[in-house]
Design a protein around this motif. Structure first.
Motif, short mmCIF file in Angstrom:
data_model
loop_
_atom_site.label_atom_id
_atom_site.label_comp_id
_atom_site.label_asym_id
_atom_site.label_seq_id
_atom_site.Cartn_x
_atom_site.Cartn_y
_atom_site.Cartn_z
N MET A 1 -4.37 -0.13 5.52
CA MET A 1 -3.45 -1.13 5.99
C MET A 1 -2.73 -0.50 7.11
SD MET A 1 -4.14 -3.89 4.26
CE MET A 1 -2.59 -4.96 5.00
N ALA A 2 -2.01 0.48 7.20
CA ALA A 2 -1.27 0.93 8.38
C ALA A 2 -2.00 1.40 9.53
CB ALA A 2 -0.40 2.33 7.82
N ASP B 1 -5.45 6.26 -3.95
CA ASP B 1 -5.86 7.33 -3.37
C ASP B 1 -5.86 7.32 -1.98
OD1 ASP B 1 -7.61 9.29 -2.05
OD2 ASP B 1 -9.26 9.08 -3.65
N PRO B 2 -4.86 8.36 -1.33
CA PRO B 2 -4.79 8.23 0.10
C PRO B 2 -6.12 8.07 0.95
CG PRO B 2 -3.66 9.91 -0.84
CD PRO B 2 -4.51 9.71 -1.91
N ASP B 3 -7.23 8.57 0.32
CA ASP B 3 -8.38 8.09 1.24
C ASP B 3 -8.80 6.84 1.21
OD1 ASP B 3 -8.85 10.99 1.88
OD2 ASP B 3 -9.95 11.17 -0.04
N GLU C 1 0.72 -1.13 0.09
CA GLU C 1 0.13 0.02 0.08
C GLU C 1 1.01 1.32 0.11
OE1 GLU C 1 -4.09 0.43 2.23
OE2 GLU C 1 -2.69 1.50 3.42
N ALA C 2 1.58 1.12 0.69
CA ALA C 2 2.71 2.31 0.74
C ALA C 2 3.50 2.73 -0.44
CB ALA C 2 4.06 2.07 2.09
#
Length: 133
Positions: free
Chosen positions: A32-33, A26-28, A16-17
């Motif tokens: 996972m983190a 999309d950051p939204d 994901e990173a």
């Protein structure tokens, strides 16, 4: 050897990173983190370290000894879950943890099917007696 669920969760975080860095996610939509903070991963790994430390004693272990081992790991995971407001392990994570316990025991010579049958349990009920997550 059975792969720890935490390994899979860490891979998901890293993937994901990478997607975020590449701009393909999309950051939204990144979660996972937030689902797997390092403190949760470290606590879960500590429990699994202890569980794995008991593997050498499985050779010739009685049902009582094996069930005690399962009880210890499940109760310790309950503690981890409680430390995260009862929401550390969702459905997928619960299934992964139970599968890891089952597979690990099987890899170390325990016939989990026979063990559960001898104790009137269904095939996938090994952890249910103690599990709160």
């Amino acid at each position: 050897m059975a792969e720890r669920p935490t390994t899979s969760w860490r891979h998901g975080i890293a993937h994901e990173a990478e997607e975020l860095a590449a701009g393909t996610l999309d950051p939204d939509c990144a979660c996972m983190a937030g689902l797997f903070p390092e403190e949760l991963l470290a606590a879960t790994d500590a429990v699994l370290d202890t569980f794995e430390g008991d593997f050498p004693g499985l050779a010739g272990a009685s049902d009582t000894q094996i069930l005690a081992m399962v009880e210890r790991v499940v109760l310790a995971l309950n503690t981890v879950n409680e430390a995260h407001n009862g929401g550390a392990f969702e459905t997928d994570e619960r299934e992964q943890l139970c599968d890891y316990i089952d597979t690990s025991l099987t890899e170390h010579g325990v016939d989990v099917v026979a063990l559960t049958a001898r104790h009137g349990l269904g095939r996938y009920q090994l952890a249910d007696k103690w599990r709160k997550w």
